[in-house]
Design an enzyme around this catalytic site. Structure first.
Site, PDB file in Angstrom:
ATOM      1  CB  SER A   7      42.607  50.777  -6.637  1.00  0.00           C
ATOM      2  OG  SER A   7      43.347  49.871  -7.439  1.00  0.00           O
ATOM      3  CG  HIS A  32      43.848  49.747  -2.548  1.00  0.00           C
ATOM      4  ND1 HIS A  32      43.563  49.136  -1.335  1.00  0.00           N
ATOM      5  CD2 HIS A  32      43.646  48.793  -3.496  1.00  0.00           C
ATOM      6  CE1 HIS A  32      43.201  47.881  -1.551  1.00  0.00           C
ATOM      7  NE2 HIS A  32      43.248  47.634  -2.856  1.00  0.00           N
ATOM      8  CG  ASP A  34      44.738  46.462  -6.014  1.00  0.00           C
ATOM      9  OD1 ASP A  34      44.267  45.918  -5.000  1.00  0.00           O
ATOM     10  OD2 ASP A  34      44.230  47.452  -6.574  1.00  0.00           O
ATOM     11  CG  MET A  36      46.819  41.406  -8.313  1.00  0.00           C
ATOM     12  SD  MET A  36      45.561  41.514  -9.588  1.00  0.00           S
ATOM     13  CE  MET A  36      44.593  42.899  -8.962  1.00  0.00           C
ATOM     14  CG  HIS A  65      44.164  44.122  -1.762  1.00  0.00           C
ATOM     15  ND1 HIS A  65      43.087  44.316  -2.609  1.00  0.00           N
ATOM     16  CD2 HIS A  65      43.991  42.887  -1.217  1.00  0.00           C
ATOM     17  CE1 HIS A  65      42.310  43.242  -2.573  1.00  0.00           C
ATOM     18  NE2 HIS A  65      42.837  42.360  -1.751  1.00  0.00           N
ATOM     19  CG  MET A  67      44.438  40.316  -4.178  1.00  0.00           C
ATOM     20  SD  MET A  67      43.705  41.422  -5.387  1.00  0.00           S
ATOM     21  CE  MET A  67      44.769  42.841  -5.194  1.00  0.00           C
ATOM     22  CG  MET A 136      38.198  41.137  -1.950  1.00  0.00           C
ATOM     23  SD  MET A 136      38.955  42.693  -2.447  1.00  0.00           S
ATOM     24  CE  MET A 136      38.645  42.698  -4.208  1.00  0.00           C
ATOM     25  N   GLY A 141      41.291  40.402  -8.697  1.00  0.00           N
ATOM     26  CA  GLY A 141      42.109  40.110  -9.880  1.00  0.00           C
ATOM     27  C   GLY A 141      42.135  41.233 -10.897  1.00  0.00           C
ATOM     28  CG  PHE A 142      41.080  41.221 -13.918  1.00  0.00           C
ATOM     29  CD1 PHE A 142      42.142  41.437 -14.793  1.00  0.00           C
ATOM     30  CD2 PHE A 142      40.780  39.912 -13.534  1.00  0.00           C
ATOM     31  CE1 PHE A 142      42.882  40.361 -15.285  1.00  0.00           C
ATOM     32  CE2 PHE A 142      41.518  38.834 -14.022  1.00  0.00           C
ATOM     33  CZ  PHE A 142      42.573  39.058 -14.909  1.00  0.00           C
ATOM     34  N   GLY A 143      40.511  45.324 -12.155  1.00  0.00           N
ATOM     35  CA  GLY A 143      39.721  46.519 -11.925  1.00  0.00           C
ATOM     36  C   GLY A 143      38.550  46.558 -12.897  1.00  0.00           C
ATOM     37  N   GLY A 144      37.617  47.458 -12.644  1.00  0.00           N
ATOM     38  CA  GLY A 144      36.542  47.711 -13.596  1.00  0.00           C
ATOM     39  C   GLY A 144      35.424  46.685 -13.632  1.00  0.00           C
ATOM     40  CG  ASP A 171      39.366  46.565  -3.466  1.00  0.00           C
ATOM     41  OD1 ASP A 171      39.055  47.183  -4.508  1.00  0.00           O
ATOM     42  OD2 ASP A 171      40.472  46.013  -3.299  1.00  0.00           O
ATOM     43  N   GLY A 172      36.059  46.956  -4.910  1.00  0.00           N
ATOM     44  CA  GLY A 172      35.541  46.299  -6.106  1.00  0.00           C
ATOM     45  C   GLY A 172      34.223  46.910  -6.568  1.00  0.00           C
TER      46      GLY A 172
HETATM   47  C1  DX5 Z   1      40.675  44.112  -7.649  1.00  0.00           C
HETATM   48  C2  DX5 Z   1      41.456  45.071  -6.821  1.00  0.00           C
HETATM   49  C3  DX5 Z   1      40.830  46.406  -6.703  1.00  0.00           C
HETATM   50  C4  DX5 Z   1      40.606  47.109  -8.026  1.00  0.00           C
HETATM   51  C5  DX5 Z   1      39.323  47.862  -7.885  1.00  0.00           C
HETATM   52  O1  DX5 Z   1      41.067  42.824  -7.413  1.00  0.00           O
HETATM   53  O2  DX5 Z   1      41.636  44.597  -5.515  1.00  0.00           O
HETATM   54  O3  DX5 Z   1      41.522  47.245  -5.803  1.00  0.00           O
HETATM   55  O4  DX5 Z   1      41.606  47.979  -8.401  1.00  0.00           O
HETATM   56  O5  DX5 Z   1      38.994  48.419  -9.106  1.00  0.00           O
HETATM   57  P1  DX5 Z   1      37.562  49.044  -9.390  1.00  0.00           P
HETATM   58  O6  DX5 Z   1      37.334  50.127  -8.374  1.00  0.00           O
HETATM   59  O7  DX5 Z   1      37.681  49.562 -10.769  1.00  0.00           O
HETATM   60  O8  DX5 Z   1      36.562  47.938  -9.249  1.00  0.00           O
HETATM   61 ZN    ZN Z   2      42.469  46.012  -3.994  1.00  0.00          ZN
END
Ligand code: DX5
Ligand code: ZN
Length: 210
Positions: A7, A32, A34, A36, A65, A67, A136, A141-144, A171-172
Site C-alpha cells: 500500500s 495497492h 488507497d 479516500m 481500494h 474507500m 479489512m 481510513g489510516f495506515g499503521g 488489508d490492515g
Molecule cells: C487502510 C488502508 C490500508 C493501509 C494499510 O484503510 O486500506 O491499505 O494502507 O496500512 P498498514 O499495512 O500500515 O496497516
Molecule cells: Zn487498502
C-alpha cells in the site's frame, strides 16, 4: 503463491515514483492504491489525476481500494486512469450487482471489501460474481493500525464458499506474523503498508510475506 500488494499510503508522497519502483523491484505483485474521500472514511488521500500519473510507473497491476461514497460514480474515471483491479466497499453501495456489472464492463477486475463489523454470512451470496473479496483487518481510513484478529476469523467461511479463482485479500496491520495467520485461514493476497515501507530491507519484508 500469495499475491503481495504494497500500500503506497505509507510511501513518501513527494517521491511516489521512487517508492513504487522500490516495492516493484522488491517483488511486489500489485500496487495497492488507497482512495479516500473524507466521507466514507475520515481521511482524504488521492484521486483520479494522481492515479493517472501513477499508472505510468509500475509494470505490475494497479490494485485500487475505493474507500468512498457513491463509488459507482467514479468507476469509469478510475478505469480510464489505469486501474486494473477496482475494489469498492460493500457498505458504500445500495446495489452490489449494479456496480459489479459496471466494473466488469469497464474491463477491470472487480473486488468488494468488507469493514470489520460486516459479517461474512451477509456477503457470501455475492462471491460468485466477484474476482476479489477484501477483508479489512482494521477500520479503514489510516495506515499503521493494529491488526484485528477477529476479522481474520471470517476468512475460512469465505474460503469455503469461494470459487476457485477468487482472490481473498486482507488489508490492515499486516506483517509477517499476522499475514501468516491470514494465509493459514485461506487468504491468498496480502496488502501491507507500514510493514513494507518502514522496513530497512523492502525486498526481505516482501519475501517474508510471500
Ligand atoms: C487502510 C488502508 C490500508 C493501509 C494499510 O484503510 O486500506 O491499505 O494502507 O496500512 P498498514 O499495512 O500500515 O496497516
Ligand atoms: Zn487498502
Amino acid at each position: 503463491m500469495t499475491i503481495i500488494s504494497p500500500s503506497i499510503l505509507s510511501a513518501d508522497f513527494a517521491n511516489l515514483e521512487r517508492d513504487i519502483k522500490r516495492v516493484e523491484e522488491g517483488g511486489a505483485d500489485w500496487i495497492h492504491v488507497d482512495v479516500m474521500d473524507g466521507h466514507f472514511v475520515p481521511n482524504i488521500t488521492i484521486g483520479v489525476p494522481v492515479v493517472k500519473s501513477l499508472k505510468k510507473v509500475p509494470n505490475v497491476p494497479l490494485d485500487l481500494h475505493l474507500m468512498i461514497e457513491n463509488p459507482e460514480k467514479y468507476v469509469e474515471a478510475f478505469r480510464n486512469a489505469g486501474a486494473d483491479i477496482i475494489t469498492f466497499h460493500y457498505e458504500a453501495v445500495s446495489d452490489v450487482e449494479k456496480i459489479v456489472d459496471m466494473i466488469k464492463k469497464s474491463g477491470a477486475k472487480v473486488g468488494m471489501s468488507i469493514k470489520p463489523k460486516t459479517k461474512a454470512s451477509e456477503i457470501i451470496k455475492y462471491l460468485p460474481i466477484l474476482d476479489l473479496l477484501l477483508v479489512m483487518t482494521v477500520e479503514p481510513g489510516f495506515g499503521g493500525q493494529a491488526f484485528m484478529p477477529d476479522c481474520a476469523d471470517k476468512i475460512p467461511e469465505i474460503k469455503q464458499n469461494a470459487h476457485k479463482d477468487l482472490v481473498i485479500q486482507v488489508d490492515g496491520g499486516i506483517n509477517s506474523e499476522t499475514g501468516k495467520i491470514c494465509t493459514s485461514k485461506g487468504a491468498n493476497s496480502l496488502v501491507a503498508g507500514s510493514y513494507i515501507y518502514d522496513a530497512n530491507d523492502i525486498e526481505k519484508a516482501i519475501l517474508s510475506l510471500k
